[in-house]
Design a protein around this motif. Structure first.
Motif, mmCIF file in Angstrom:
data_model
loop_
_atom_site.group_PDB
_atom_site.id
_atom_site.type_symbol
_atom_site.label_atom_id
_atom_site.label_comp_id
_atom_site.label_asym_id
_atom_site.label_seq_id
_atom_site.Cartn_x
_atom_site.Cartn_y
_atom_site.Cartn_z
ATOM 1 N N ALA A 51 96.860 -11.823 123.900
ATOM 2 C CA ALA A 51 96.874 -11.632 122.447
ATOM 3 C C ALA A 51 95.647 -12.257 121.802
ATOM 4 O O ALA A 51 95.028 -11.664 120.905
ATOM 5 N N THR A 52 95.269 -13.451 122.257
ATOM 6 C CA THR A 52 94.095 -14.120 121.699
ATOM 7 C C THR A 52 92.818 -13.350 122.015
ATOM 8 O O THR A 52 91.964 -13.156 121.141
ATOM 9 N N ALA A 53 92.690 -12.901 123.258
ATOM 10 C CA ALA A 53 91.505 -12.126 123.644
ATOM 11 C C ALA A 53 91.435 -10.824 122.852
ATOM 12 O O ALA A 53 90.354 -10.407 122.407
ATOM 13 N N TYR A 54 92.573 -10.185 122.663
ATOM 14 C CA TYR A 54 92.641 -8.940 121.897
ATOM 15 C C TYR A 54 92.181 -9.167 120.463
ATOM 16 O O TYR A 54 91.393 -8.388 119.911
ATOM 17 N N ASP A 55 92.651 -10.254 119.860
ATOM 18 C CA ASP A 55 92.251 -10.586 118.484
ATOM 19 C C ASP A 55 90.736 -10.783 118.386
ATOM 20 O O ASP A 55 90.087 -10.288 117.462
ATOM 21 N N ILE A 56 90.183 -11.515 119.337
ATOM 22 C CA ILE A 56 88.745 -11.799 119.293
ATOM 23 C C ILE A 56 87.930 -10.523 119.462
ATOM 24 O O ILE A 56 86.923 -10.309 118.764
ATOM 25 N N LEU A 57 88.358 -9.650 120.363
ATOM 26 C CA LEU A 57 87.644 -8.386 120.559
ATOM 27 C C LEU A 57 87.754 -7.493 119.324
ATOM 28 O O LEU A 57 86.795 -6.789 118.962
ATOM 29 N N MET A 58 88.903 -7.523 118.667
ATOM 30 C CA MET A 58 89.056 -6.733 117.443
ATOM 31 C C MET A 58 88.189 -7.294 116.311
ATOM 32 O O MET A 58 87.678 -6.541 115.479
ATOM 33 N N ILE A 59 88.018 -8.601 116.291
ATOM 34 C CA ILE A 59 87.120 -9.196 115.301
ATOM 35 C C ILE A 59 85.688 -8.753 115.561
ATOM 36 O O ILE A 59 84.938 -8.425 114.629
ATOM 37 N N ALA A 60 85.295 -8.732 116.837
ATOM 38 C CA ALA A 60 83.951 -8.248 117.182
ATOM 39 C C ALA A 60 83.776 -6.798 116.747
ATOM 40 O O ALA A 60 82.706 -6.417 116.247
ATOM 41 N N ALA A 61 84.824 -5.986 116.914
ATOM 42 C CA ALA A 61 84.761 -4.588 116.479
ATOM 43 C C ALA A 61 84.655 -4.489 114.961
ATOM 44 O O ALA A 61 83.970 -3.614 114.426
ATOM 45 N N THR A 62 85.327 -5.406 114.252
ATOM 46 C CA THR A 62 85.249 -5.431 112.785
ATOM 47 C C THR A 62 83.842 -5.786 112.322
ATOM 48 O O THR A 62 83.314 -5.191 111.380
ATOM 49 N N VAL A 63 83.232 -6.761 112.988
ATOM 50 C CA VAL A 63 81.857 -7.141 112.657
ATOM 51 C C VAL A 63 80.921 -5.955 112.872
ATOM 52 O O VAL A 63 80.038 -5.678 112.052
ATOM 53 N N LYS A 64 81.121 -5.233 113.965
ATOM 54 C CA LYS A 64 80.290 -4.058 114.238
ATOM 55 C C LYS A 64 80.530 -2.970 113.199
ATOM 56 O O LYS A 64 79.588 -2.327 112.719
ATOM 57 N N LEU A 65 81.793 -2.754 112.840
ATOM 58 C CA LEU A 65 82.131 -1.722 111.856
ATOM 59 C C LEU A 65 81.464 -2.005 110.523
ATOM 60 O O LEU A 65 80.921 -1.095 109.881
ATOM 61 N N THR A 66 81.512 -3.243 110.090
ATOM 62 C CA THR A 66 80.963 -3.619 108.785
ATOM 63 C C THR A 66 79.476 -3.962 108.852
ATOM 64 O O THR A 66 78.873 -4.246 107.816
ATOM 65 N N LEU A 77 86.868 -17.942 113.682
ATOM 66 C CA LEU A 77 87.573 -19.224 113.642
ATOM 67 C C LEU A 77 89.094 -19.034 113.636
ATOM 68 O O LEU A 77 89.838 -19.921 114.063
ATOM 69 N N LEU A 78 89.555 -17.887 113.130
ATOM 70 C CA LEU A 78 90.996 -17.680 112.972
ATOM 71 C C LEU A 78 91.761 -17.675 114.294
ATOM 72 O O LEU A 78 92.808 -18.330 114.395
ATOM 73 N N PRO A 79 91.314 -16.949 115.341
ATOM 74 C CA PRO A 79 92.054 -17.017 116.610
ATOM 75 C C PRO A 79 92.082 -18.416 117.213
ATOM 76 O O PRO A 79 93.054 -18.782 117.881
ATOM 77 N N ILE A 80 91.015 -19.194 116.982
ATOM 78 C CA ILE A 80 90.999 -20.574 117.479
ATOM 79 C C ILE A 80 92.041 -21.397 116.731
ATOM 80 O O ILE A 80 92.816 -22.148 117.331
ATOM 81 N N LEU A 102 96.896 -26.497 125.099
ATOM 82 C CA LEU A 102 95.512 -26.966 125.110
ATOM 83 C C LEU A 102 94.610 -26.009 125.879
ATOM 84 O O LEU A 102 93.451 -25.791 125.508
ATOM 85 N N ARG A 103 95.129 -25.433 126.953
ATOM 86 C CA ARG A 103 94.330 -24.481 127.715
ATOM 87 C C ARG A 103 93.974 -23.263 126.873
ATOM 88 O O ARG A 103 92.874 -22.720 126.994
ATOM 89 N N LEU A 104 94.888 -22.860 126.023
ATOM 90 C CA LEU A 104 94.621 -21.722 125.149
ATOM 91 C C LEU A 104 93.536 -22.062 124.133
ATOM 92 O O LEU A 104 92.728 -21.208 123.772
ATOM 93 N N VAL A 105 93.517 -23.321 123.679
ATOM 94 C CA VAL A 105 92.459 -23.759 122.756
ATOM 95 C C VAL A 105 91.095 -23.627 123.422
ATOM 96 O O VAL A 105 90.140 -23.090 122.832
ATOM 97 N N TYR A 106 90.992 -24.108 124.669
ATOM 98 C CA TYR A 106 89.727 -23.999 125.397
ATOM 99 C C TYR A 106 89.340 -22.538 125.595
ATOM 100 O O TYR A 106 88.167 -22.161 125.429
ATOM 101 N N PHE A 107 90.333 -21.726 125.956
ATOM 102 C CA PHE A 107 90.084 -20.303 126.201
ATOM 103 C C PHE A 107 89.599 -19.603 124.935
ATOM 104 O O PHE A 107 88.602 -18.873 124.957
ATOM 105 N N ALA A 108 90.303 -19.825 123.833
ATOM 106 C CA ALA A 108 89.953 -19.164 122.576
ATOM 107 C C ALA A 108 88.582 -19.605 122.071
ATOM 108 O O ALA A 108 87.780 -18.774 121.614
ATOM 109 N N THR A 109 88.304 -20.903 122.158
ATOM 110 C CA THR A 109 87.017 -21.410 121.697
ATOM 111 C C THR A 109 85.872 -20.845 122.524
ATOM 112 O O THR A 109 84.867 -20.368 121.983
#
Length: 205
Positions: A90-105, A117-120, A129-136
């Motif tokens: 879910a976190t990886a999906y959110d980050i990739l969708m944010i990247a797609a949003t940046v590209k779209l705009t 910053l939001l997924p983090i 804690l492992r998810l924090v490291y992964f998301a960051t």
């Protein structure tokens, strides 16, 4: 909560992580609706001559694609399923969708990058804690890859280095990266302090 909707979780930390995932999913849904609602409002209030059908279609597809994650998490929760890998996907999906949003705009140089910053921040609700490291780490890596795409593909290196107006300022890059690192650090410390207060650090993930 009815018995049918109760997840089969083994310890207190699993329960808190599952509850956090449900809250994040609700916030994700609200954010998608707000993003697309704002887009539709702009389309309705804009001059007909500025209407871009291709951009509108891509924004709609992006919102629907992101919405698939909301549905998937909801279905898994309803079926009492909360596999350990769900929060990472879910976190990886959110980050990739944010990247797609940046590209779209085309917001490579703007404030859109701060959305990383939001997924983090959302990892705090999963108590991992492992998810924090992964998301960051993934947010930073995706941001850097997004800028590489901008420099080498979107504008091209020759045009990029010949026009200072379209170049990524070093201070802007540093602010985004340091903001990600600081956010990850603060979220990690928040989780550690919460565990101490709840006496569940021994369950750590």
């Amino acid at each position: 909560m009815s018995v049918l909707l109760e997840p089969k979780l083994t310890n207190e930390l699993d329960w808190e992580s599952w509850a956090g995932e449900i809250r994040v999913n609700f916030i994700r849904l609200v954010a998608i609706l707000m993003f697309y609602g704002q887009h539709v409002l702009q389309v309705l209030t804009a001059e007909p001559s500025t209407y871009n059908a291709n951009y509108h279609l891509r924004a709609t597809v992006l919102s629907l694609t992101w919405g698939l994650l909301v549905i998937a998490v909801y279905v898994m929760a309803k079926r009492q399923g909360y596999p350990p890998y769900l929060k990472y996907i879910a976190t990886a999906y959110d980050i990739l969708m944010i990247a797609a949003t940046v590209k779209l705009t085309e917001g490579y140089l703007g404030v859109w990058n701060m959305i990383y910053l939001l997924p983090i921040t959302a990892t705090a609700l999963r108590h991992s804690l492992r998810l924090v490291y992964f998301a960051t780490g993934m947010a930073m890596g995706t941001y850097v890859c997004s800028l590489a795409f901008y420099v080498f593909w979107f504008v091209g290196t020759q045009k990029y280095w010949s026009d200072s107006a379209i170049q990524v300022r070093t201070t802007d890059f540093a602010v985004v990266i340091l903001s990600m690192l600081t956010t990850g650090l603060l979220v990690g410390q928040t989780i550690r302090q919460t565990r101490r207060f709840g006496n569940i650090d021994r369950l750590g993930v």
